[in-house]
Design a protein around this motif. Structure first.
Motif: not given
Length: 160
Positions: A80-85
């Motif tokens: 549902t969601r992808i977070e990148a840092t």
């Protein structure tokens, strides 16, 4: 070989050569519906998704998200969601976006890039602090940043 068999073979060859082009056009039209592939130097699977570290990369259709670390979240088995840092790059066939952090929400197709944001298309460049790019509509909206709180950029005409 008879003339009719040669014509059929030629038609089959032309049809086979046309398939990748049609498939590529379909992938680009709605990359948000394509499978998500990922890789990194290290990673782990968790009950609510996955975590990638070191040269982390996620691709979907012809779009690519690259960062120092990427975390994917699932709900009922669906991503549902992808977070990148960390040195985030989101690249499409026409644009390249860079920032400090990005969140891609798969259900609406929005990629939100924050930090020192740089959007490039060809030689044209746009900078700000927050960018919302929609992978379905291929549209971008950028908000101000920097010392003066303004969006800044330079646009080059297509012919240059």
């Amino acid at each position: 070989m008879s003339k009719s068999k040669l014509m059929i073979a030629g038609a089959a060859l032309l049809a086979a050569l046309a398939l990748p082009v049609a498939s590529g056009a379909q992938n680009r039209l709605d990359a948000s519906r394509q499978p998500v592939q990922y890789g990194a130097d290290a990673g782990e699977y968790t009950p609510d998704g996955f975590s990638l570290r070191g040269r982390a990369e996620v691709t979907q259709g012809s779009n690519r998200l690259r960062a120092g670390a990427i975390r994917g979240f699932t709900t009922n088995g669906d991503l549902t969601r992808i977070e990148a840092t960390g040195d985030v790059y989101f690249v499409t066939p026409d644009q390249s976006m860079r920032g400090d952090r990005a969140v891609y929400t798969l259900n609406d197709g929005n990629v939100v890039v924050t930090g020192d944001v740089i959007l490039t298309q060809g030689k044209s460049v746009l900078t700000g602090s927050r960018l919302v790019y929609n992978v379905r509509t291929e549209t971008a909206r950028i908000e101000g940043g920097g010392a003066n709180g303004r969006v800044q950029g330079v646009f080059y005409p297509q012919g240059n």
